[in-house]
Design an enzyme around this catalytic site. Structure first.
Site, mmCIF file in Angstrom:
data_model
loop_
_atom_site.group_PDB
_atom_site.id
_atom_site.type_symbol
_atom_site.label_atom_id
_atom_site.label_comp_id
_atom_site.label_asym_id
_atom_site.label_seq_id
_atom_site.Cartn_x
_atom_site.Cartn_y
_atom_site.Cartn_z
ATOM 1 N N ARG A 31 2.036 -52.105 8.972
ATOM 2 C CA ARG A 31 1.762 -50.661 9.126
ATOM 3 C C ARG A 31 0.275 -50.412 9.386
ATOM 4 N NH1 ARG A 31 -1.598 -46.911 7.304
ATOM 5 N NH2 ARG A 31 -1.443 -47.771 5.198
ATOM 6 N N ASP A 32 -0.560 -50.604 8.384
ATOM 7 C CA ASP A 32 -1.993 -50.328 8.558
ATOM 8 C C ASP A 32 -2.573 -51.247 9.630
ATOM 9 O OD1 ASP A 32 -4.672 -49.547 8.120
ATOM 10 O OD2 ASP A 32 -4.408 -49.437 5.964
ATOM 11 N N CYS A 91 -7.451 -46.848 9.956
ATOM 12 C CA CYS A 91 -6.805 -45.566 10.257
ATOM 13 C C CYS A 91 -7.358 -45.026 11.579
ATOM 14 C CB CYS A 91 -7.076 -44.588 9.118
ATOM 15 S SG CYS A 91 -6.445 -42.938 9.453
ATOM 16 N N HIS A 116 -6.754 -50.238 -2.500
ATOM 17 C CA HIS A 116 -6.558 -50.491 -1.063
ATOM 18 C C HIS A 116 -7.955 -50.469 -0.436
ATOM 19 C CE1 HIS A 116 -4.224 -49.380 2.811
ATOM 20 N NE2 HIS A 116 -5.476 -49.079 3.135
ATOM 21 N N ASN A 123 -8.407 -54.144 6.934
ATOM 22 C CA ASN A 123 -8.173 -54.175 5.481
ATOM 23 C C ASN A 123 -8.721 -55.456 4.863
ATOM 24 O OD1 ASN A 123 -5.891 -52.378 6.587
ATOM 25 N ND2 ASN A 123 -5.732 -52.090 4.394
#
Ligand code: HMG
Ligand code: MG
Length: 307
Positions: free
Chosen positions: A14-15, A240, A207, A249
């Site tokens: 996802r990210d 994002c 996160h 990340n």
């Protein structure tokens, strides 16, 4: 969960993929998820049910969730949702876990989900209640918890108040997110000590993004503050699309190596993770990996030769 175990949710599908310019096929996303699962990752944020106009890479969320349920029925596969429509789509697709996304500043909510802070908080609460009524497991992000790319340093009182609201609304996990990777270990210690004074530490997750190379140090500071749940992304991919300056990340391989070398367990295999990173590289056509990747590759190549 033993205090010596870290629970890692891998957010690469996802990210990690949401910001990639190269379209990744549904079957390749499933393969990445399978490789992560084979490596021992038991919790994966697989996709998001957001507007396909906002994030085209996530347009196949329904199809992907169906494939996951068919091939990996026991995997804890979560989906990010920005509103009730996202919840309806996720539920219809068979998702069993969803994550709402609330930012701690006015401008970030506006840029990310086109809502002001008050509306976003209300929508997240309502969506959490509705998800629980459907029997789904829930997470709630509190994004830009350290700094906002538009408004600068974030007020910690606001972060704590929003985390409490998400907890009261029933979120089983509240994920404190350093969206643009600007935190440092001292800030992390301060944030989590304050949060843990009002919320159960077991419900808090961290996160981190690794823009300034501090994600692993930040994770260590969070561990010292009692946090045992982390988001991370295999190969360190992520960011994002609506937060300028956000880099990837915290890399899952970096957190797993740090944990292994510090007497903590994750039940995730580093050679298995390397296979997932290699596969992501083959799909994205570029070199990936966290700070430890070069050493890990040399190490496991040497192990293979020796055996
Ligand atoms: P909007 O334009 O204000 O929405 O977008 P709207 O309600 O006016 O609807 C506009 C259109 O979108 C309509 O379709 C709706 O049906 C549709 P149209 O009539 O034009 O054909 N729509 C949807 N379609 C699919 N799924 C939905 C949905 N909702 C409405 N759920 C909206 C508001 C929230 C939809 C939009 O801004 C959006 O999708 N934003 C997504 C943002 C996003 O994905 N950001 C990245 C994830 S957050 C992140 O990465 C941070 C995190 O990693 C933590 C950290 O690091 O800090 C989690
Ligand atoms: Mg993120």
């Amino acid at each position: 969960m033993s205090l010596d175990t870290l629970i890692i949710t891998d957010v690469a599908p996802r990210d990690g993929l949401q910001n990639q310019q190269i379209p990744v096929s549904t079957s390749a996303k499933l393969r990445l998820i399978q490789l992560l699962h084979e490596a021992g990752v038991t919790s994966i944020e697989a996709t998001s049910f957001v507007s396909p106009k906002a994030v085209p890479q996530m347009a196949d969320a329904t199809e992907l969730m169906g494939e996951i349920n068919r091939h990996l029925p026991h995997l804890r596969a979560s989906a990010l949702i920005p509103n009730r429509k996202g919840l309806e789509r996720a539920h219809a697709a068979g998702a069993r876990e969803v994550a709402v996304v609330l930012s701690a500043t006015q401008t970030m909510n506006q840029k990310n989900i086109n809502m002001d802070l008050v509306t976003a908080t209300k929508i997240c609460e309502e969506t959490l209640h509705a998800a629980q009524a459907l029997g789904l497991r829930t997470r709630a992000y509190v994004a830009v918890a350290f700094d906002c790319p538009f408004e600068g340093p974030t007020n910690l009182d606001t972060v704590v108040a929003l985390a409490e609201r998400m907890h009261q609304a029933g979120a089983e996990e509240i994920v404190i997110a350093d969206t643009i990777g600007s935190a440092s270990p001292g800030m992390v210690k301060n944030h989590f000590e304050r949060l843990a004074s009002v919320l159960p530490i077991k419900k808090l997750a961290a996160h981190f993004h690794d823009t300034r190379g501090m994600a692993t140090a930040n994770a260590w500071a969070a561990i010292q503050a009692g946090v045992r749940r982390f988001d991370a992304s295999a190969g360190g991919i992520g960011g994002c699309p609506f937060a300028p300056g956000a880099a990837g990340n915290a890399a899952t391989e970096d957190l797993v190596l740090m944990a292994e070398r510090s007497g903590l367990t994750t039940d995730i295999s580093l050679p298995g993770l390397l296979k997932a990173v290699d596969y992501a590289e083959s799909q994205l056509g570029r070199t990936l990996g966290g700070r430890s990747i070069a050493w890990l590759r040399r190490q496991y190549a040497a192990d293979k030769t020796a055996s």
